[in-house]
Design a protein around this motif. Sequence first.
Motif, short mmCIF file in Angstrom:
data_model
loop_
_atom_site.label_atom_id
_atom_site.label_comp_id
_atom_site.label_asym_id
_atom_site.label_seq_id
_atom_site.Cartn_x
_atom_site.Cartn_y
_atom_site.Cartn_z
N ILE A 200 19.19 94.37 -40.06
CA ILE A 200 18.76 94.91 -41.35
C ILE A 200 19.49 96.23 -41.57
N LYS A 201 20.62 96.13 -42.22
CA LYS A 201 21.42 97.30 -42.62
C LYS A 201 21.64 97.26 -44.13
N ASP A 202 22.14 96.12 -44.58
CA ASP A 202 22.42 95.90 -45.99
C ASP A 202 21.24 95.12 -46.58
N TYR A 203 20.37 95.82 -47.29
CA TYR A 203 19.14 95.19 -47.77
C TYR A 203 19.41 94.13 -48.83
N GLN A 204 20.42 94.34 -49.65
CA GLN A 204 20.76 93.35 -50.67
C GLN A 204 21.26 92.06 -50.02
N ALA A 205 22.05 92.20 -48.94
CA ALA A 205 22.55 91.02 -48.23
C ALA A 205 21.39 90.25 -47.60
N VAL A 206 20.41 90.97 -47.07
CA VAL A 206 19.24 90.31 -46.47
C VAL A 206 18.48 89.52 -47.52
N GLU A 207 18.28 90.10 -48.69
CA GLU A 207 17.54 89.39 -49.73
C GLU A 207 18.31 88.19 -50.26
N ARG A 208 19.64 88.30 -50.34
CA ARG A 208 20.45 87.13 -50.72
C ARG A 208 20.29 86.01 -49.69
N ARG A 227 10.93 96.59 -39.10
CA ARG A 227 11.68 97.72 -39.66
C ARG A 227 11.10 98.98 -39.04
N VAL A 228 11.91 99.72 -38.30
CA VAL A 228 11.40 100.85 -37.52
C VAL A 228 11.39 102.15 -38.31
N ARG A 229 12.00 102.13 -39.48
CA ARG A 229 12.04 103.35 -40.30
C ARG A 229 12.18 102.97 -41.77
N ALA A 230 11.98 103.94 -42.63
CA ALA A 230 12.25 103.73 -44.05
C ALA A 230 13.75 103.52 -44.25
N PRO A 231 14.14 102.86 -45.33
CA PRO A 231 15.57 102.62 -45.57
C PRO A 231 16.39 103.90 -45.51
N SER A 232 17.49 103.83 -44.79
CA SER A 232 18.34 105.00 -44.61
C SER A 232 19.26 105.19 -45.82
N PRO A 233 19.61 106.44 -46.16
CA PRO A 233 20.49 106.67 -47.31
C PRO A 233 21.90 106.14 -47.08
N PRO A 235 24.21 103.32 -44.54
CA PRO A 235 23.95 102.11 -43.74
C PRO A 235 23.78 102.41 -42.25
N ARG A 236 22.67 101.97 -41.70
CA ARG A 236 22.42 102.03 -40.26
C ARG A 236 21.41 100.94 -39.93
N LEU A 237 21.21 100.68 -38.66
CA LEU A 237 20.30 99.62 -38.26
C LEU A 237 18.86 100.12 -38.40
N ASP A 238 18.24 99.80 -39.53
CA ASP A 238 16.86 100.21 -39.77
C ASP A 238 15.85 99.22 -39.21
N GLY A 239 16.32 98.04 -38.89
CA GLY A 239 15.42 97.03 -38.36
C GLY A 239 16.19 95.77 -38.02
N SER A 240 15.45 94.76 -37.61
CA SER A 240 16.06 93.46 -37.35
C SER A 240 15.06 92.38 -37.68
N GLY A 241 15.58 91.18 -37.92
CA GLY A 241 14.72 90.08 -38.31
C GLY A 241 14.99 88.83 -37.52
N MET A 242 14.03 87.94 -37.58
CA MET A 242 14.17 86.61 -36.98
C MET A 242 13.67 85.59 -38.01
N ILE A 243 14.52 84.65 -38.31
CA ILE A 243 14.12 83.49 -39.11
C ILE A 243 13.81 82.37 -38.15
N ILE A 244 12.60 81.83 -38.24
CA ILE A 244 12.18 80.76 -37.34
C ILE A 244 11.95 79.49 -38.15
N ILE A 245 12.72 78.46 -37.82
CA ILE A 245 12.55 77.15 -38.44
C ILE A 245 11.66 76.31 -37.51
N ASN A 246 10.68 75.64 -38.07
CA ASN A 246 9.72 74.86 -37.28
C ASN A 246 9.03 75.71 -36.21
N PRO A 247 8.48 76.84 -36.58
CA PRO A 247 7.87 77.71 -35.58
C PRO A 247 6.62 77.08 -34.97
#
Length: 286
Positions: A200-208, A227-233, A235-247
């Motif tokens: 989670i660096k580029d928030y627009q890319a994540v939403e796309r 997300r470990v912090r509020a969005p940074s002004p 680009p930096r690693l503000d968080g990370s995500g996991m997409i789980i299919i058939n969790p």
Amino acid sequence: MNYRHIYHAGNFADVFKHIIVTRIVDYLKRKPQAFRVIDTHAGSGLYDLEREEAQKTGEWRHGVARFFNQPFDEKNRSLLAPWLETLQHFNPDGALRSYPGSPMLVRHLLRKQDRLTAIELHETDYETLRQMFAGDYQARILHLDGWLALGAHVPPKEKRGLVLVDPPFEENGEFERLVSGLEKAVRRFAGGVYALWYAIKDYQAVERFVRQLRASGITRILRLELRVRAPSPTPRLDGSGMIIINPPYTLAQEMAALAPVLLQQLGEDKGANLVNDWIRSEEKTL
């Protein structure tokens, strides 16, 4: 390919990812039938936190170090147990010196009937991984581009399992490759569990990325983001995500239960939060 995970081993993103992976593996073990874990971007397997590279960034001090040998309550310790016990196995003297990457973590948790396929493209990391698993009949180590595994190595002969996709996100188009590779893999192995890591660096890319997943037609897509912090002004690693299919049906509830301790241990400011929702499910689309 310049990315080396030793600089980032044990950071908050690893902690979040590996707790989720251990919850999935723990669930798969509830049935006696064998399963396979396919790790498409496996890395070198085990990381020495005393090496210069790890010491240089010190990212593990703000990740795994905040969990190691901590007195969690019974409920949290139960959910964290597979991960914490693996950490203790690789640090038997009680001092945190090593961090097990996903192939070593998974291998430690497998039963005798289960199997691991670990795929790594980086020449040095592949050779380290190959030597680490030499003679292990339950592990298959391949020197390949992990993206190819999504088409070439599913379905596994066990017909049950987890496909872990954890690219370094150092090249453009990684989100698009995730969606494309996932669509192909699900057509071949519809019943498998898929866990896709993303930065989670580029928030627009994540939403796309989320919109593309929603439009893919794949059902049962759970989105987990720390997300470990509020969005940074900048680009930096503000968080990370996991997409789980058939969790596993228990996973969303388990991560909701763990959210307070994850945010307490890893959050850096009031903007920290944990996203836990369905992109698509049989019942509804969010």
